[in-house]
Structures are given as structure tokens and as C-alpha cells.
Design an enzyme around this catalytic site. Structure first.
Site, short mmCIF file in Angstrom:
data_model
loop_
_atom_site.label_atom_id
_atom_site.label_comp_id
_atom_site.label_asym_id
_atom_site.label_seq_id
_atom_site.Cartn_x
_atom_site.Cartn_y
_atom_site.Cartn_z
N ASN A 190 -16.13 1.98 -19.91
CA ASN A 190 -17.08 3.08 -20.06
C ASN A 190 -17.62 3.60 -18.72
O ASN A 190 -18.48 4.46 -18.69
CB ASN A 190 -18.22 2.70 -21.01
CG ASN A 190 -19.11 1.61 -20.45
OD1 ASN A 190 -19.02 1.26 -19.27
ND2 ASN A 190 -19.99 1.08 -21.27
N LYS A 191 -17.08 3.11 -17.60
CA LYS A 191 -17.55 3.59 -16.30
C LYS A 191 -17.02 4.99 -16.01
O LYS A 191 -16.19 5.51 -16.76
CB LYS A 191 -17.13 2.58 -15.20
CG LYS A 191 -17.76 1.20 -15.37
CD LYS A 191 -19.24 1.20 -15.12
CE LYS A 191 -20.07 0.05 -15.58
NZ LYS A 191 -19.68 -1.27 -15.78
N ILE A 192 -17.47 5.59 -14.92
CA ILE A 192 -17.15 7.01 -14.68
C ILE A 192 -15.65 7.24 -14.54
O ILE A 192 -15.14 8.27 -14.98
CB ILE A 192 -17.96 7.57 -13.49
CG1 ILE A 192 -17.84 9.10 -13.46
CG2 ILE A 192 -17.55 6.94 -12.16
CD1 ILE A 192 -18.99 9.81 -12.81
#
Ligand code: PLP
Length: 374
Positions: A190-192
Site C-alpha cells: 500500500n506504499k506510494i
């Protein structure tokens, strides 16, 4: 039609151009499926260049990178490590892996990150027992690095930046994760940007980065037979995973631009509601806006917002629960007041998925606004 379409908090978003598949295909074509290989080497170089660091070591996770950064900083049994209380547990757990002792530091309202005044107070209390300071750039907002670095250098302590959430975020024009001796990035789902799972340790210290690569591949000595003079770890990123990362790195700026657009959309649509405020954007801060976070201090509670969204198949979540409030970390000291507790009590992370359309954003805002007109 799109009535109940699922909206995620922040889900993987591969490039429209298919860059990731090109690098992965190349790895298959050349049978560089494992081990290591050209994608790993190139991903390290490309990420280091992107953030302005000299060297990088690609790992299986950000957590593993924090662990080996602490080890490279010489943190061990009996040492104290200062760590912000308002963070994800993955920042603090590696301190325990190294048998060291965390002391948790409060946030301030100006940055939501480590409060320099609380840090100073913690140094006055613990003095030379402190081996390292872990700084986090929460939700892609940078901590006040001038003040924090000033304090840490006067105590001669190693600074490690947990920049897991802040790839693409700058402090006064310099990339987060490059102020301390070590910086850590995460490519968790779910990180950028994501590689499905993975992390990176950056540093200008080539010797230490080489050592980390050595530890992360089972500490195999330079001998024909399997010989080990040190404890080893299996933390090295695979060549397939690194291929995804190389493709994702090409769209980082696009992702930051979209995240910023989402944040500004919420500010405009929800900013005037009674009791609503947003995470602080300082003029020295160029965040990556990884998650848009709102605080509520009126008649509507964060739980009401999260429940109303959940009913419509939309994911949101609370602000991180502070570490000093976690059962596992309850025995450790905490320095500060109640800022992190207040942010936890009043904050909501709004859906920040870069695949959202304006229609999706409008749907979210109208559900939230509805809670004020009841
Ligand atoms: C995601 C995250 C980590 C851990 O990264 P992984 O790659 O999932 O191990 C560490 N710290 C913070 C603040 C994070 O958000």
C-alpha cells in the site's frame, strides 16, 4: 452502476505503460529469476540517484532494512534507541530484534512527527545510553530535520530515518531519508510505489552498505566452502521484485502528483465542515501525500466517518495507534505529552488510492458531508 464500487485506502498501481512487466519479462527471458541479478543492481542505483544518496541495498522489506540499519549503527543489548511513538509497529520492532531498549517520543502538532522538544528532554534523561535515533516521516510529511539533526549531532548519536512512507517527499528541497546516516524506504503493497513487498536501505557510507548486503545474504565469508564468521540474515531482494520496483520508480512523480490532487480535493470539499482539520503542510515541506489525513473535533467522530464509508464499501482507517499505548510496548518509557494520543483519537486516514476518479472522490465527500447534515 458504480454505486457500491470498492474503493481502497491505497492499493498497488502499476504503470499504464507496462514498465514493470518489461523488466520482469527480461528477467524471465534471461533466467535471472534468482538470485539477485541486474534488476537488483540497477534498482539500487536508480533509487539512490532518485533520492540523492550515494549507495543503496535492496531488501525483502522495509522492516528488514531498519533492522540492519540498527545493526550497522552498532545498536545492541543495553542500548537505548529513541523512536517516535506515533508510527507503525515496524519502526519499533527491529529495536527489540537487536535486544536494545526503545524509548518513545511524542509528536508535535506542527509536523505530527518527532517533537524536537520532547527529544531534547529525552536526551537530558538518558544521555550517553542513547545509541541511535529513529526518525519517521509519517504519511509522507517530513519531520523537522534541521532541529532534529542539530540535537542529535550535539549528542553525537546516529540518526536513522524511517522514510517507508515518504518516498518522493522532500524537506527544504532535500529528499527525506538522506539526512541521517541511514534512510529506509518500503515497497510494501500500500506504499506510494510497490514491488509487492520490499525495502531499501540508503546511505553515503559504502562500507556499511556493503556490510549490510553481506549480512542480508547469510553472511557468507569469501571462501569456496560455506563459512560464516558472523550471524547471517536472509533479507535480500529478488531480481523479479526489483524489476517491478524499476518500473514503479518511473511513475513515482505521477503518483505524488495524484496523491496531492486527492489531498487538495478533500481540503476543498471538506475543509469548511465544523470541527474538520487536515494534516499540517509546512512551507518547508514537500510531502508525497501518501495518505490524506483529517482530524475531527466536533459533533462527528472518526468512527462515524469510518463506519459510514465502510457501509458504502469504502476503506479508511484510524491514525496509527501510538507505540506507548500498545500492550507489547507498554513496559517502555515514553517522553512527551498527549499530542500523539490526541491525533490517534481524532484522526481518520481517508481513501488515498491513486486509481480513484473524480467521481469516486465526490462519492466519498458526499457520504462524509452527509454526516454533518443529519
Ligand atoms: C510500511 C512501514 C514500515 C515497514 O515496511 P515493510 O516494507 O512493510 O516492512 C516501516 N515503517 C513505517 C512507518 C511504515 O509505514
Amino acid at each position: 452502476m458504480a454505486e457500491n464500487k470498492k474503493i481502497w485506502l491505497s492499493s498497488p498501481h502499476m504503470s499504464d505503460e507496462g514498465y514493470e512487466m518489461q523488466y520482469v519479462q527480461e528477467a524471465f527471458d534471461t533466467n535471472w529469476v534468482a538470485p539477485l541479478g541486474p534488476n537488483v543492481n540497477e534498482f539500487e542505483k536508480e533509487l539512490a540517484a532518485k533520492v540523492g544518496s550515494k549507495h543503496a541495498a535492496a531488501m525483502t522489506s522495509g522492516t528488514g532494512a531498519i533492522h540492519l540499519a540498527l545493526k550497522a549503527a552498532g545498536v545492541g543489548e543495553g542500548d537505548i534507541v529513541f523512536c517516535p511513538t506515533l508510527t507503525f509497529s515496524a519502526t519499533a520492532n527491529p529495536i527489540i530484534y537487536q535486544n536494545a531498549t526503545p524509548v518513545f517520543i511524542d509528536s508535535d502538532y506542527e509536523t505530527w512527527n518527532m517533537d524536537p522538544k520532547a527529544l531534547e528532554a529525552a536526551f537530558e534523561k538518558y544521555g550517553d545510553k542513547v545509541k541511535a535515533v529513529l526518525v519517521v516521516h509519517l504519511y509522507g510529511l517530513s519531520a523537522d530535520m534541521d532541529k532534529i539533526m542539530g540535537i542529535c549531532s550535539s549528542y553525537n548519536v546516529t540518526v536513522i530515518e524511517d522514510a517507508a512512507e515518504s518516498l518522493g517527499a522532500y524537506y527544504k528541497g532535500k529528499h527525506t531519508g538522506t539526512f541521517g546516516e541511514f534512510g529506509v524506504f518500503s515497497f510494501n503493497g500500500n506504499k506510494i510505489i510497490t514491488t509487492s513487498g520490499g525495502g531499501m536501505l540508503v546511505s553515503n557510507d559504502e562500507v556499511k552498505i556493503k556490510k549490510v548486503r553481506f549480512w542480508s545474504t547469510q553472511s557468507r565469508d569469501a571462501a569456496r566452502h560455506y563459512q560464516h564468521s558472523e550471524l547471517g540474515f536472509n533479507y535480500r531482494m529478488s531480481n523479479i521484485v526489483a524489476g517491478i520496483g524499476r518500473g514503479q520508480l518511473k511513475v513515482l512523480e505521477q503518483r505524488v502528483a495524484k496523491k496531492k490532487y486527492i489531498f487538495e480535493f478533500y481540503m476543498k470539499e471538506l475543509g469548511d465542515l465544523e470541527g474538520v482539520d487536515f494534516m499540517p503542510i509546512n512551507d518547508w515541506n514537500e510531502p508525497n501525500y501518501w495518505l490524506s489525513v483529517m482530524t475531527l473535533k466536533g459533533n462527528v467522530s472518526p468512527t462515524e466517518v469510518m463506519e459510514a464509508l465502510e457501509e458504502e464499501n469504502i476503506e479508511s482507517r484510524p491514525v496509527w495507534k501510538p507505540m506507548h499505548m500498545q500492550p507489547f510496548f507498554a513496559e517502555y518509557d515514553y517522553v512527551g505529552s498527549d499530542v500523539s494520543e490526541q491525533l490517534f483519537a481524532n484522526g481518520v486516514c481517508l481513501p488515498s488510492d491513486t486509481k480513484m476518479t473524480d467521481e469516486d472522490l465526490e462519492r466519498i465527500c458526499s457520504i462524509i458531508k452527509g454526516l454533518w447534515s443529519k
